[in-house]
Design an enzyme around this catalytic site. Sequence first.
Site, PDB file in Angstrom:
ATOM      1  N   THR A  27       0.808  -1.215   0.000  1.00 52.04           N
ATOM      2  CA  THR A  27       0.000   0.000   0.000  1.00 52.04           C
ATOM      3  C   THR A  27       0.848   1.274   0.000  1.00 52.04           C
ATOM      4  O   THR A  27       0.394   2.301  -0.504  1.00 52.04           O
ATOM      5  CB  THR A  27      -0.937   0.029   1.231  1.00 52.04           C
ATOM      6  N   ASP A  28       2.046   1.186   0.541  1.00 50.56           N
ATOM      7  CA  ASP A  28       2.787   2.434   0.774  1.00 50.56           C
ATOM      8  C   ASP A  28       3.170   3.159  -0.512  1.00 50.56           C
ATOM      9  O   ASP A  28       3.219   4.386  -0.531  1.00 50.56           O
ATOM     10  CB  ASP A  28       4.030   2.162   1.622  1.00 50.56           C
TER      11      ASP A  28
END
Lengths: 161, 161, 161, 161
Positions: A82-83
Amino acid sequence: MTLRLIATGGTFDKHYNELTGVLGFSDSHLPAVISRARLTVPVALQTLPLLDSLDMQDADRQRVLEACQAADEQALVIVHGTDTMPQTAAVLGAARLGKTIVLTGAMIPYEIANSDALFNLGFACGVAQTLPAGVYVGMNGQVFAWDNVTKNRAAGVFQPL
Amino acid sequence: MTLRLIATGGTFDKHYNELTGVLGFSDSHLPAVISRARLTVPVALQTLPLLDSLDMQDADRQRVLEACQAADEQALVIVHGTDTMPQTAAVLGAARLGKTIVLTGAMIPYEIANSDALFNLGFACGVAQTLPAGVYVGMNGQVFAWDNVTKNRAAGVFQPL
Amino acid sequence: MTLRLIATGGTFDKHYNELTGVLGFSDSHLPAVISRARLTVPVALQTLPLLDSLDMQDADRQRVLEACQAADEQALVIVHGTDTMPQTAAVLGAARLGKTIVLTGAMIPYEIANSDALFNLGFACGVAQTLPAGVYVGMNGQVFAWDNVTKNRAAGVFQPL
Amino acid sequence: MTLRLIATGGTFDKHYNELTGVLGFSDSHLPAVISRARLTVPVALQTLPLLDSLDMQDADRQRVLEACQAADEQALVIVHGTDTMPQTAAVLGAARLGKTIVLTGAMIPYEIANSDALFNLGFACGVAQTLPAGVYVGMNGQVFAWDNVTKNRAAGVFQPL
């Protein structure tokens, strides 16, 4: 095939190594997940090197782009950390491939209690088959365009810019 | 709200009663599932009487239809038993409500190992927001039109007629 | 071997059949459980016909007794349905085999969320190695002598007579 | 109370923080575990600061010792990290408290798939009530005396010296 799933790692696929006590990567969970989802849609699974998305370099994003370019399928789902999911989405979006590409992932690893992984993958597999060509992020039950999405790290959710 | 989830029971929501040893219904799992999915899309949850879909009568399907008619949302997901999902879909489809309605469910209850419930709900929540108005069944990673779907009980999967 | 596990069915080993919607029996979960428990104690697993304990007849209890008599191990754990666990314990207790035999089971099947199966099996595997010869029921974190135990069905717990 | 559980952290109680991606400590899982185990044995739960056992200092082990000394119960179970479990066992063993103290833990956190936590806790709760006074490690389905146990880190199992 109708749908292609491309595994690139991320929280979704993290695995707890009981000898080292580290959450890292081993085999992807996606073969088990596909079986569990009882998919009858023809699906191809392609596993790229599994990475924490904070460790993804330009070359890694190029590899994802090349996999999308080479795919015969019109509908692609990319399981990603997700980052830096918006960064990879931007690389794919700028390439204007004429396919429907949906990036998704998880806030909690698939193998940990209360994981959102299975929901998110289902969401992405749905919208990848129904959205027009383009690149999207599918998280938190929402579809985000690749050029209008960011992760709010303090809240742990995705939102428009 | 953007999305409305309507719980009607079915395998998805079955609960094991440890005193009687029976798989029946207690409270719906959907509040926990919504929290787990980390939805940020505005979502309303409506819980109708929870039934095994084999026990659904005409009046029960009318109640589902009325809930769809009364909904302010354009995107509706109905969690429903698999055995008569096509029948309820037909009732809703014939009513031509001008909304996007997706029926989904599970082959394995949410609380039992290896359940497909979370994947299916994610799939339905995605396509309910992206498909044109109409009534659909979303199972096995596929979208089926309400008037061209049946459950193959021997195989445990949905397929076109 | 040091320890013998004897599977006889019961709630512990119930399996959800997704085609029929019935909680019944398929393969025992005990091989997976033994692996999960990371046992290094030498352990033999013996699988008898898997039954709901309400369906157990005298001949079935005799089969359990014969398995205990034939065992080379001094410590035996029997995974059994809860409803007639005291009856089987009584058959084994009256036989005075000179071994330590602990019956255990579960209120929630191993494959269903919030199951007590793994705790109970660990408890039984412990006390089977530490109690003097005799026949016991190990449930609810307690050891009960075979001739002073009953299941309180309304409360779903075991207690002395 | 008959049995006292003392939580000190360790892998058993690790929690995944979805905002930081770190496996650390939040609230202990033991209240949920005790409920899940359907204990009817009178049990007290005492939660000390939750630590990775590699971070345990002499003062931390003294705190555990003091908790054991102060306990009214004869049977004590200590949930502890595996890496230095034998060291804490040695501190407790040397103190000759005249109680039955069993240290246990987990190779996989309670909230991660395939965890041994629940089995190990059941095992420890059983042998703590049945072994003579002394200090023991209960792991891998075996009881080890406090002065004859080591963790084989390469294999991830406990064994005699």
